[in-house]
Design an enzyme around this catalytic site. Structure first.
Site, PDB file in Angstrom:
ATOM      1  N   CYS A   1      37.296  -4.777   8.416  1.00  0.00           N
ATOM      2  CA  CYS A   1      39.089  -4.405   7.815  1.00  0.00           C
ATOM      3  C   CYS A   1      38.981  -3.159   7.938  1.00  0.00           C
ATOM      4  O   CYS A   1      38.564  -2.533   8.070  1.00  0.00           O
ATOM      5  CB  CYS A   1      38.477  -4.650   6.885  1.00  0.00           C
ATOM      6  SG  CYS A   1      39.239  -3.897   5.327  1.00  0.00           S
TER       7      CYS A   1
ATOM      8  N   CYS B   1      39.930  -1.331   5.402  1.00  0.00           N
ATOM      9  CA  CYS B   1      38.636  -0.242   4.649  1.00  0.00           C
ATOM     10  C   CYS B   1      38.694   0.676   4.809  1.00  0.00           C
ATOM     11  O   CYS B   1      38.172   1.544   4.300  1.00  0.00           O
ATOM     12  CB  CYS B   1      37.492  -1.731   4.415  1.00  0.00           C
ATOM     13  SG  CYS B   1      37.982  -3.228   3.717  1.00  0.00           S
TER      14      CYS B   1
END
Length: 276
Positions: free
Chosen positions: A125, A128
């Site tokens: 991600c 993230c």
């Protein structure tokens, strides 16, 4: 009589030079104290030409001696440094990596009145990864808070049971109040995280036992065999009955889901589902 040892030797009275080549691996010859003695003086021929030898000790420093090899102990050490993955970098003491559903439940129950933040992330991600350094900075500036990091790829089944469908995602918990808030935010919307931290980060004393996850979430985790409800301090016979019913219901749902998946396989083929 003259002798030469470097590359050949010659014999007086002869125009010939006899060359002795030493193959690789033969013992080397080094000058030392070897005496050649010819006892009788008589003529001999060499390659058709006479050679004269006299009763004379010819001193020569020849010594056929094996070369001395000095043993060398060589020790090679190979250092392989494993680079830290981005979610492992700059972690603070109050940041804990979760590896199982039971570990998540236990950490929530053992936190007491401390603020607990669950950080759901995925190694792939991008949001993230970009947010991680700021979360580490906020963890350092709020040492009383506990941040539990959950790898979505490692604990996908647990995340599904907790209805986590978007990343990065955060949940705030405290004592008997249980879940305080939950939201998704990125690097651009980090203000949501800071506001929640300012609102719920102040110390408080809650009455009653620590709540942790919702009852329905605990039941879902127990039904799929990810946790054992019997290990919970407030587990009752009624909970045991619900757990067994939930397990049976989950088996029925799984069988139905497999049947539906088979019928929808053709329509879904070629489609890619990406998690936001």
């Amino acid at each position: 009589m003259s002798c030469c040892l470097k590359a050949a030797f010659s014999v007086s009275g002869s125009n010939e030079t006899i060359i002795k080549n030493r193959p690789i691996g033969y013992l080397g010859v080094s000058p030392s104290i070897v005496t050649l003695q010819f006892a009788h003086s008589k003529s001999k021929k060499f390659m058709g030409k006479p050679l004269e030898f006299s009763d004379q000790k010819i001193g020569s420093n020849w010594n056929a001696k094996a070369p001395r090899y000095t043993p060398v102990n060589a020790q090679a050490s190979i250092c392989i440094s494993k680079a830290l993955r981005w979610w492992e970098k700059t972690l603070k003491p109050n940041m804990i990596e979760i590896h199982s559903a039971q570990e998540l439940v236990d950490n929530l129950l053992n936190a007491g009145d401390r603020l607990v933040i669950i950080d759901f992330y995925s190694p792939g991600c991008g949001g993230c990864k970009a947010l991680h350094p700021k979360i580490c900075q906020l963890a350092e500036s709020n040492p009383d808070a506990i941040i539990l990091k959950v790898n979505y790829e490692e604990l996908r089944t647990m995340c599904h049971s907790l209805h986590i469908h978007v990343l990065p995602f955060f949940r705030f918990y405290r004592g008997a109040e249980g879940r305080l808030c939950s939201f998704s935010c990125t690097n651009a919307t980090i203000k949501k995280f800071k506001d929640a931290l300012a609102k719920y980060g102040t110390e408080r004393c809650s009455l009653g036992p620590t709540k942790g996850l919702e009852e329905s979430e605990l039941l879902a985790l127990a039904s799929s065999g990810q946790i054992s409800r019997k290990l919970q301090p407030n587990f009752t016979e009624e909970d045991n009955k619900k757990e067994k019913e939930g397990l049976a219901l989950n088996e029925v749902k799984l069988s139905n889901a497999y049947g539906k998946e088979e019928t929808k396989m053709g329509s879904k083929e070629g489609n890619t589902v990406l998690m936001a």
